[in-house]
Enzyme design. Sequence first.
Site, short mmCIF file in Angstrom:
data_model
loop_
_atom_site.label_atom_id
_atom_site.label_comp_id
_atom_site.label_asym_id
_atom_site.label_seq_id
_atom_site.Cartn_x
_atom_site.Cartn_y
_atom_site.Cartn_z
N SER A 152 0.88 -1.17 0.00
CA SER A 152 0.00 0.00 0.00
C SER A 152 0.91 1.22 0.00
CB SER A 152 -0.85 -0.05 1.28
OG SER A 152 -1.22 1.24 1.68
N TYR A 165 -1.64 -1.13 10.35
CA TYR A 165 -1.77 -1.42 8.91
C TYR A 165 -0.52 -0.90 8.19
CZ TYR A 165 -3.64 -1.39 4.12
OH TYR A 165 -3.83 -1.58 2.77
P1 NAP Z 1 -11.06 -6.42 1.00
O1 NAP Z 1 -12.10 -6.16 -0.02
O2 NAP Z 1 -11.30 -6.04 2.42
O3 NAP Z 1 -10.69 -7.97 0.91
C1 NAP Z 1 -9.77 -8.52 1.82
C2 NAP Z 1 -9.74 -10.00 1.69
O4 NAP Z 1 -8.88 -10.52 2.71
C3 NAP Z 1 -11.11 -10.65 1.88
O5 NAP Z 1 -11.26 -11.70 0.95
C4 NAP Z 1 -11.03 -11.19 3.29
O6 NAP Z 1 -11.82 -12.33 3.52
C5 NAP Z 1 -9.57 -11.55 3.40
N1 NAP Z 1 -9.20 -11.63 4.81
C6 NAP Z 1 -9.33 -10.66 5.75
N2 NAP Z 1 -9.00 -11.15 6.96
C7 NAP Z 1 -8.65 -12.44 6.78
C8 NAP Z 1 -8.27 -13.48 7.65
N3 NAP Z 1 -8.17 -13.28 8.98
N4 NAP Z 1 -8.01 -14.69 7.15
C9 NAP Z 1 -8.13 -14.91 5.82
N5 NAP Z 1 -8.52 -13.99 4.93
C10 NAP Z 1 -8.78 -12.75 5.42
O7 NAP Z 1 -9.69 -5.71 0.63
P2 NAP Z 1 -9.07 -5.25 -0.77
O8 NAP Z 1 -9.28 -3.81 -0.91
O9 NAP Z 1 -9.48 -6.17 -1.85
O10 NAP Z 1 -7.51 -5.43 -0.46
C11 NAP Z 1 -6.71 -6.45 -1.05
C12 NAP Z 1 -5.26 -6.09 -0.79
O11 NAP Z 1 -4.94 -4.85 -1.42
C13 NAP Z 1 -4.93 -5.89 0.70
O12 NAP Z 1 -3.66 -6.44 0.97
C14 NAP Z 1 -4.92 -4.39 0.87
O13 NAP Z 1 -4.09 -3.99 1.93
C15 NAP Z 1 -4.36 -3.95 -0.48
N6 NAP Z 1 -4.68 -2.58 -0.86
C16 NAP Z 1 -5.96 -2.23 -1.19
C17 NAP Z 1 -6.23 -0.92 -1.56
C18 NAP Z 1 -7.62 -0.48 -1.94
O14 NAP Z 1 -7.81 0.72 -2.23
N7 NAP Z 1 -8.61 -1.34 -1.98
C19 NAP Z 1 -5.20 0.03 -1.61
C20 NAP Z 1 -3.90 -0.36 -1.27
C21 NAP Z 1 -3.66 -1.67 -0.90
P3 NAP Z 1 -13.30 -12.19 4.15
O15 NAP Z 1 -14.05 -11.34 3.16
O16 NAP Z 1 -13.76 -13.57 4.26
O17 NAP Z 1 -13.12 -11.48 5.48
#
Ligand code: NAP
Length: 247
Positions: A152, A165
């Site tokens: 991130s 985070y």
């Molecule tokens: P998200 O929609 O919140 O999805 C997160 C995923 O991680 C979900 O499938 C969730 O499963 C899983 N997860 C969370 N806790 C877990 C646990 N204890 N055990 C196993 N799985 C778990 O997030 P996202 O935005 O797609 O983010 C994906 C990645 O991109 C992350 O690493 C995030 O830090 C990074 N990122 C995202 C953004 C953004 O703008 N979206 C920006 C920078 C970086 P459940 O749904 O079952 O809880």
Amino acid sequence: MLYEAPAELLTNKILLVTGAGDGIGRVAARTYAAHGATVILLGKTTAKLEAVYDEIVAAGHPEPGIAPMDLANVEPQAIQELAEVIEQQYGRLDGLLHNASILGDRAPLEHYDLNLWSRVIQVNLNAVFMLTRILLPALRQSAQASLLFTSSSVGATPRAYWGPYAVSKYGMEGMAKLFAEELENTSNIRVNIINPGATRTRMRAAAYPNENPATVKVPEDLMPLYLYLMGDDSAGVNGKTFNANSW
Ligand code: NAP
């Protein structure tokens, strides 16, 4: 960079995607399967993983595997068992996308809840190390493996009020670079970091509740980069950080 992945880019590849039930991970899993990969779907909520499984099978792509796992509580033994199943069923792992993570609270460190601190570090950093460490023998069985870490902007430059985070992503970037150096001349495993940038998911909405989601790109927009780094077109690329907004 403009990259258009060949339709067969990932044929015969065995890939594992964490957090495959939602957000970016869900789209990455479906996209990898659509390019020929057998994808092992790892995530916390079994029903979400089953929904992704159904979508992939209904589209006629290779049948995925499902690995429900709560990374907040996982013991090394459970990951070891997963590694054994992968080696028995597939004989190797060609790629691992570390994507699962949790945001925690947006709060000053001075007041940060101690239990929540531990949970965020556990899911975003400790579990990422455990998975990598225990799955490395399976990755070593691949002729050409890709290990991808998701960071991130606050991983490169920690920002106030992003708490564990930011700390977890900062630590994870360091760990990824160590793996990249240590594996460079001793394996066929390349190691790179993706910063997706602002993307329309549940996590983004939680971090920016006042933002209009329509102004933020969708996970599908990231897929050329995710495909490039997982497929053999990126062979030889190692230890690099890719910012999805400018690569
Ligand atoms: P998200 O929609 O919140 O999805 C997160 C995923 O991680 C979900 O499938 C969730 O499963 C899983 N997860 C969370 N806790 C877990 C646990 N204890 N055990 C196993 N799985 C778990 O997030 P996202 O935005 O797609 O983010 C994906 C990645 O991109 C992350 O690493 C995030 O830090 C990074 N990122 C995202 C953004 C953004 O703008 N979206 C920006 C920078 C970086 P459940 O749904 O079952 O809880």
